[in-house]
Scaffold this motif. Structure first.
Motif, mmCIF file in Angstrom:
data_model
loop_
_atom_site.group_PDB
_atom_site.id
_atom_site.type_symbol
_atom_site.label_atom_id
_atom_site.label_comp_id
_atom_site.label_asym_id
_atom_site.label_seq_id
_atom_site.Cartn_x
_atom_site.Cartn_y
_atom_site.Cartn_z
ATOM 1 N N GLN A 1 -6.356 -2.674 -4.490
ATOM 2 C CA GLN A 1 -7.647 -2.617 -3.805
ATOM 3 C C GLN A 1 -8.626 -3.615 -4.432
ATOM 4 O O GLN A 1 -9.339 -4.337 -3.713
ATOM 5 C CB GLN A 1 -8.207 -1.200 -3.889
ATOM 6 C CG GLN A 1 -9.581 -1.026 -3.254
ATOM 7 C CD GLN A 1 -10.170 0.355 -3.538
ATOM 8 O OE1 GLN A 1 -9.581 1.150 -4.274
ATOM 9 N NE2 GLN A 1 -11.326 0.633 -2.950
ATOM 10 N N GLN B 1 -2.559 2.270 -5.123
ATOM 11 C CA GLN B 1 -3.405 3.244 -4.430
ATOM 12 C C GLN B 1 -4.096 4.132 -5.446
ATOM 13 O O GLN B 1 -3.645 4.253 -6.594
ATOM 14 C CB GLN B 1 -2.558 4.133 -3.500
ATOM 15 C CG GLN B 1 -1.587 5.030 -4.264
ATOM 16 C CD GLN B 1 -0.954 6.099 -3.399
ATOM 17 O OE1 GLN B 1 0.155 5.924 -2.932
ATOM 18 N NE2 GLN B 1 -1.666 7.207 -3.194
ATOM 19 N N TRP C 1 0.831 -1.214 0.000
ATOM 20 C CA TRP C 1 0.000 0.000 0.000
ATOM 21 C C TRP C 1 0.865 1.264 0.000
ATOM 22 O O TRP C 1 0.371 2.355 -0.297
ATOM 23 C CB TRP C 1 -0.911 0.009 1.229
ATOM 24 C CG TRP C 1 -1.783 -1.199 1.346
ATOM 25 C CD1 TRP C 1 -1.619 -2.250 2.200
ATOM 26 C CD2 TRP C 1 -2.955 -1.493 0.573
ATOM 27 N NE1 TRP C 1 -2.617 -3.176 2.011
ATOM 28 C CE2 TRP C 1 -3.456 -2.735 1.017
ATOM 29 C CE3 TRP C 1 -3.630 -0.818 -0.455
ATOM 30 C CZ2 TRP C 1 -4.591 -3.337 0.482
ATOM 31 C CZ3 TRP C 1 -4.767 -1.410 -0.992
ATOM 32 C CH2 TRP C 1 -5.238 -2.654 -0.529
ATOM 33 N N PRO D 1 -4.861 -2.542 4.573
ATOM 34 C CA PRO D 1 -4.660 -1.178 4.068
ATOM 35 C C PRO D 1 -4.716 -0.158 5.196
ATOM 36 O O PRO D 1 -5.494 -0.306 6.146
ATOM 37 C CB PRO D 1 -5.825 -0.980 3.089
ATOM 38 C CG PRO D 1 -6.847 -1.994 3.488
ATOM 39 C CD PRO D 1 -6.087 -3.160 4.037
#
Length: 572
Positions: free
Chosen positions: A407, A109, A100, A564
């Motif tokens: 993600q 990100q 991350w 995260p």
């Protein structure tokens, strides 16, 4: 706002903003956490007689140099007060389980929007030498970049005699324009972007350019000293030769890994690469130019053919920059290789060896073959002719815009990417020969290649002659890899495997794939996450010369990516 001046145009770039250091809970004794604040903001920078308004960190160009020790943790809060989306990539940092914090926009990100902020937090362990950080959004890294210096772990020393002095040289590129506007215009027309107007050393073009002499960087040395120079190619689109008049280099490190020392009179660094060298103050006291200019391997392609300089100045010289009572003597100018001197590049790149016996995977679980090169797209309606493109294995990489790839992977969001990046090109052809125009147009996709945790991976990186062959600096995020062989022409597994160095190949994060040739790399997929592999010529990544590995979690918490952070930017 005006850019702050550095006293005496010193090599060292001091960190502005908040800097705290306090003990860390790390298992390594004496490791510390360094806390910094980066404010992304516009500043007025005057170069080549003209003032440009460019994005900076803390009003500095180049940005702050960060210095840590092997085993330390960095916590950098980035506050975006600029007008563009931004992310920061920590180039070459392994980011073990902290993907991350890696930084590429829409990969690990979503970008930090204007007015937003994000704290990058990660530990640097097992790496010593020189890395760097830079923006990984659009072309912001043209001015948003700086050095990351990793000193030996507390209680240990360099594997060579301690240098008397350390100096950092960031080689860059400068446009008499907003770099974001340069790439946007190229995207609009489908043509290649305008070439730069100057190269720079620590942000200064040097004596050979207009309106630049008074700010030329001066690097001090004393007679009898041995100094460590940390050289970074932070240029956007150009591999660069670097040399110093009448001085030789002893190369001791590259990409934050130590190498067997070797001597050379010239360096060649592709964008993204770093090289650590020792120089001796063994010449008559005086002033000597340090110079960098292009290595241009792509035939008939326009390039910036200017030369940037700094000055290596002996402190005992009768007329030095600190002595205004006499006229300064003209520095001695070095001879630089010809722009297309590939033999010199080959001799340099094949001299690298790991300092110790390397832990190269001998058995391979994933044997991959990736073509890297350019292409042409037949234009859609409203465009005339064709547009430049680029691809790996005939796939021109397209970034998502609603979610980051990491993600989407962690949250199981469908429709963002597919996991079918090809292990080999869809068609076998004479890669470096006269390629049929029917193969010049790649497909577009957001395709990842899935790797099991712990798998042993070999990738052949094969240049192609589509449009033109070229030296491509291929960078892999989240990993170092061993370059076990390189050569020219088409890679032949039956004969070229005999060239493999499985004893002491160099450990790098960016491989300069030879023009019209190939390089073979190996690594173990021991870092879960989504990791971008791309050409570090930014014009090429803009055109799609990229792919990404999806490395699955292993067994247990220590083989899984961390959750995260709470302040991870969201896409909107």
């Amino acid at each position: 706002m005006e850019l702050p001046k550095h006293p005496h145009h010193s090599l060292f770039i001091f960190v502005f903003g908040l800097v705290l250091v306090f003990p860390s809970a790390l298992s390594w004794k004496d490791a510390v956490t360094h806390v910094h604040q980066f404010v992304i903001q516009e500043a007025s920078v005057k170069r080549l007689c003209k003032t440009q308004h460019v994005m900076t960190v803390n009003g500095m160009y180049p940005g702050p140099t960060l210095e840590i020790k092997n085993g330390d943790t960095l916590s950098v809060k980035v506050i975006n007060k600029g007008k563009y989306n931004v992310t920061i990539h920590w180039h070459g940092v392994r980011q073990m389980r902290t993907g991350w914090a890696d930084g590429p926009e829409f990969v690990t990100q979503c970008p930090i929007r204007p007015g937003g902020s994000y704290t990058y937090r990660f530990t640097v362990r097992g790496q010593e030498g020189t890395l760097w950080w830079h923006a990984h959004s659009s072309w912001l890294r043209a001015t948003v970049y700086g050095a990351l210096l990793i000193q030996p772990r507390e209680g240990t020393n360099f594997p060579f005699a301690k240098p008397d002095r350390q100096s950092t040289l960031l080689l860059g590129e400068w446009w008499n324009a907003n770099p974001v506007d340069v790439v946007r215009e190229a995207t609009r027309t489908g043509a290649a972007p305008n070439i730069s107007d100057a190269y720079t050393i620590n942000g200064q073009p040097g004596d050979l350019y207009n309106c630049s002499t008074q700010d030329t960087v001066v690097v001090p040395i004393s007679s009898g000293e041995t100094n460590l120079l940390r050289v970074v190619n932070s240029a956007m689109n150009q591999p660069l030769f670097f040399t110093i008049a009448n001085h030789k280099f002893t190369v001791v490190g590259a990409d934050a890994s130590y190498v067997k020392p070797f001597t050379t009179s010239v360096l060649m660094l592709g964008p993204g690469q770093t090289t650590d060298v020792l120089i001796s103050g063994d010449q008559p006291a005086g002033r000597y130019y340090m110079a960098a200019r292009a290595y241009q391997s792509a035939q008939n392609a326009p390039f910036d053919n200017t030369t940037t300089t700094a000055i290596l100045e002996y402190k005992s010289a009768a007329c030095s920059s600190g002595n205004s009572s006499c006229s300064l003597t003209n520095p001695i100018m070095p001879r630089l290789p010809a722009f297309n001197d590939t033999p010199t590049v080959t001799a340099f790149s094949t001299s690298f060896r790991s300092r110790e016996r390397a832990l190269v995977p001998a058995q391979i679980d994933e044997s991959l073959f990736f073509t890297v090169g350019l292409g042409l797209n037949n234009c859609p309606p409203n465009f005339n002719g064709t547009r430049f493109t680029a691809s790996m294995n005939n796939v021109s990489f397209s970034l998502p815009s609603n979610f980051s790839l990491l993600q989407a992977h962690i949250q199981g969001i469908r429709g963002v990417f597919t996991s079918d990046f090809p292990a080999a090109p869809p068609r076998v052809f004479d890669y470096t020969g006269n390629v049929s125009r029917s193969l010049w147009q790649p497909a577009t996709g957001t395709k990842l290649y899935r790797l099991k945790y712990g798998s042993r991976v070999q990738v052949v990186l094969q240049d192609t002659s589509i449009v033109t062959p070229e030296n491509h600096p291929i960078h892999l995020h989240g990993y170092d890899f061993y370059i076990i062989a390189e050569g020219f022409g088409n890679y032949n597994p039956k004969t070229d495997s005999s060239k493999f160095n499985l004893v002491d190949p160099p450990l790098r994060n960016t491989a300069a794939v030879p023009v019209g040739g190939w390089a073979v790399i190996r690594f173990v997929a021991d870092n879960p996450g989504v990791w971008l592999m791309h050409c570090h010529l930014d014009v090429h990544i803009t055109w799609g010369l990229a792919m990404a590995f999806l490395v699955e979690d292993g067994v247990g918490k220590l083989e899984a990516i961390e959750p995260p952070p709470e302040d991870l930017p969201i896409c909107s």
